[in-house]
Design a protein around this motif. Structure first.
Motif, short mmCIF file in Angstrom:
data_model
loop_
_atom_site.label_atom_id
_atom_site.label_comp_id
_atom_site.label_asym_id
_atom_site.label_seq_id
_atom_site.Cartn_x
_atom_site.Cartn_y
_atom_site.Cartn_z
N ALA A 74 -33.23 48.29 -25.09
CA ALA A 74 -33.00 47.43 -25.99
C ALA A 74 -31.37 47.24 -25.68
CB ALA A 74 -33.03 48.08 -27.60
N THR A 75 -31.02 46.81 -24.86
CA THR A 75 -29.82 46.13 -24.38
C THR A 75 -28.74 45.47 -25.50
OG1 THR A 75 -30.55 44.24 -22.78
CG2 THR A 75 -29.96 46.44 -21.48
N ALA A 76 -29.41 44.30 -26.16
CA ALA A 76 -28.85 43.71 -26.83
C ALA A 76 -29.39 44.24 -28.30
CB ALA A 76 -28.60 42.01 -26.63
N LEU A 77 -28.10 43.79 -28.83
CA LEU A 77 -28.20 45.22 -30.63
C LEU A 77 -28.07 43.41 -31.18
CD1 LEU A 77 -27.36 48.32 -28.89
CD2 LEU A 77 -29.58 48.76 -31.25
N ILE A 78 -28.99 42.91 -32.38
CA ILE A 78 -28.51 42.35 -33.30
C ILE A 78 -28.16 42.47 -34.80
CG2 ILE A 78 -28.97 40.94 -32.03
CD1 ILE A 78 -31.71 40.19 -32.73
N GLN B 149 -39.09 39.18 -38.36
CA GLN B 149 -39.46 39.26 -37.10
C GLN B 149 -40.72 39.59 -37.01
OE1 GLN B 149 -37.89 42.74 -34.16
NE2 GLN B 149 -36.18 41.14 -33.46
N GLU C 254 -20.37 47.20 -32.82
CA GLU C 254 -20.39 46.93 -31.62
C GLU C 254 -19.73 47.35 -30.44
OE1 GLU C 254 -20.20 45.28 -34.44
OE2 GLU C 254 -22.70 44.14 -33.97
N GLU D 111 -26.46 52.30 -31.05
CA GLU D 111 -27.62 52.63 -29.77
C GLU D 111 -27.45 53.71 -30.29
OE1 GLU D 111 -26.40 53.27 -25.55
OE2 GLU D 111 -26.20 50.95 -24.92
N SER E 173 -29.91 53.85 -33.14
CA SER E 173 -31.43 53.01 -32.99
C SER E 173 -31.80 54.28 -32.07
CB SER E 173 -31.18 52.27 -31.64
OG SER E 173 -30.60 51.51 -31.93
N ASP F 187 -36.94 42.60 -28.02
CA ASP F 187 -35.11 42.36 -27.18
C ASP F 187 -34.56 43.17 -27.80
OD1 ASP F 187 -37.06 42.15 -25.58
OD2 ASP F 187 -36.89 39.63 -25.91
N ALA F 188 -34.32 43.07 -29.15
CA ALA F 188 -33.15 43.91 -29.51
C ALA F 188 -33.48 44.61 -30.91
CB ALA F 188 -31.93 42.63 -30.24
#
Length: 352
Positions: free
Chosen positions: A21-25, A30, A76, A86, A89, A345-346
Motif C-alpha cells: 500500500a504505497t500511497a496512504l490517504i 470504500q 506524510e 506505514e 498501518s 491501493d491506499a
C-alpha cells in the motif's frame, strides 16, 4: 511440551504487505474491503476502529524516538526513513490479524457471537439500548450503563476465549492432569511466589549519605575507598568482619536478617544485598554492593529453610497459568499460519 505465555510475534508478512500500500490517504468511503485476513474481509469501518486504538501509540513512538510534533503533515512526513503512516498501518494490521485469528478459533466451537463486523455493530447498539431501557425501568445491571464500541468488542471476545479454554480442557485439546501441572511448575517455578528462606547476614556498610539525607562533596568516593579497604582486609584474612570498624573509620558493622515477613521491605530498601543473599551459601562473602546510600560487604552466616507451599495449595493457580500457556501456544500456531492480502491501493490515516 508446556510453554509460558508468549507475547504475540509481529507478523512478518504484515510489513511486506504494508509496503504494497504505497500511497496512504485520509479516510474515505470504500465499498470494497481494504484487506483480507484468512479469508475474512476487513472493511473501512472496522479498520478505522482498530486503527484508532493504535494512533496514540504511534504518535508517542515518533515523539519519543524522533522528537516529532503531532501537527499538519505528521502522517506524510518521514523520520529517518520511518513513516508514521506505514508504522500505524503495520500495527493496525497486526492487531486485526490477532483479532481475526481469535475469532476463527471461537468460530470452530460456535462461540463467536457475530458473523460480520456490521453484525457486531448491530448487537452493540441493541445491547446499549437494552441497558439504557433497564436503567430507566429501575432494574439492576452489571457493568457500565453503555459500552463504547471497542470496549464491547473486547468484552465479547474475552468471554468467548475464556469459554474456549474451558472447552479445550474438557475435550482434551489441552491435556490437563496433575502430572502435566507438576511438570509445568517444575519448568516454571517463577509463576508461584514461594516463601523465602530466613537468611542471616553479617554486614559492613560504608555510608555516603548522612542521616539527614544530605550528600557532601566527595562523600561517595570516600565511602567507596573505605569499602575497598575493608574488602582488602577481609580477603587477606587479617581481621574479623566485626572488628573492621576499628581499622576502617567510615565502616559500620551490623547483623541483618531477611525473612518472608520482611521480604518486600528488604527488597525495596536494599535490593542488591537482598538479591545477592537469595543465591548465596553459608560463609559466602559478597563483593562491594551499593544500596540505600551506602556501600556494603555482607557475609551469609546462616540460612534456615522455609517450608514451601504444598502443591495441593497452589494447584488451582498453577492450573490457570498452565491453561493460559497452552492456549497461547495454540493461538501462536494459528497466528503463524495466517494469510493476509491488502486489497486497497491506499490505507486510511487519521485526520489532524
Amino acid at each position: 511440551m508446556m510453554r509460558l505465555k508468549e507475547s504475540a510475534k509481529k507478523c512478518m508478512a504484515c510489513g511486506v504487505l504494508v509496503l504494497m500500500a504505497t500511497a496512504l490517504i485520509s479516510c474515505s468511503h470504500q465499498s470494497k474491503p481494504l484487506l483480507t485476513i484468512n479469508g475474512r474481509e476487513i472493511f473501512e469501518n472496522e479498520y478505522e476502529a482498530v486503527m484508532q486504538q493504535n494512533v496514540a501509540q504511534t504518535v508517542q513512538h515518533f515523539q519519543t524516538v524522533y522528537g516529532a510534533q503531532y501537527m499538519e503533515n505528521f502522517w506524510e512526513t518521514e523520520y529517518q526513513k520511518e513513516s508514521p503512516a506505514e508504522y500505524l498501518s503495520q500495527v493496525t494490521i497486526q492487531a486485526l490479524t490477532q483479532y481475526v485469528v481469535q475469532e476463527n478459533l471461537l468460530a470452530e466451537y460456535d462461540l463467536l457471537p457475530f458473523h460480520t463486523y456490521d453484525d457486531f455493530l448491530k448487537q452493540w447498539k441493541l445491547e446499549n439500548a437494552r441497558r439504557e431501557e433497564a436503567v430507566q425501568a429501575g432494574k439492576v445491571i452489571y457493568g457500565p450503563v453503555s459500552y463504547e464500541e471497542w470496549e464491547y468488542y473486547q468484552y465479547l471476545l474475552a468471554n468467548g476465549l475464556e469459554e474456549l479454554k474451558r472447552i479445550y480442557v474438557q475435550k482434551g485439546v489441552i491435556q490437563q492432569d496433575e502430572e502435566a501441572l507438576r511438570k509445568f511448575l517444575q519448568n516454571h517455578p517463577e509463576i508461584v511466589s514461594q516463601p523465602i528462606d530466613t537468611i542471616r547476614l553479617n554486614a559492613l556498610s560504608c555510608p555516603y549519605v548522612a542521616d539527614d539525607g544530605t550528600l557532601t562533596m566527595n562523600s561517595r568516593e570516600r565511602a567507596y575507598k573505605a569499602a575497598e579497604e575493608a574488602r582488602d582486609l577481609l580477603q587477606k584474612n587479617l581481621v574479623s568482619m566485626e572488628r573492621i570498624p576499628d581499622f576502617v573509620q567510615q565502616a559500620e558493622y551490623c547483623d541483618l536478617t531477611f525473612n518472608n515477613e520482611t521480604a518486600r521491605t528488604d527488597s525495596l530498601l536494599t535490593p542488591q544485598v537482598f538479591q545477592w543473599a537469595q543465591n548465596a551459601e553459608k560463609n559466602d562473602i559478597s563483593d562491594i554492593l551499593e544500596d540505600n546510600g551506602a556501600y556494603w560487604i555482607v557475609r551469609l552466616s546462616c540460612r534456615e529453610a522455609t517450608a514451601q507451599k504444598p502443591f495441593e495449595e497452589i494447584e488451582d493457580y498453577v492450573s490457570v497459568k498452565y491453561v493460559e500457556a497452552e492456549f497461547n501456544w495454540i493461538f501462536q500456531q494459528a497466528l503463524d499460519r495466517v494469510q493476509i492480502h491488502v486489497d486497497a491501493d491506499a490505507l486510511p490515516v487519521p485526520k489532524i
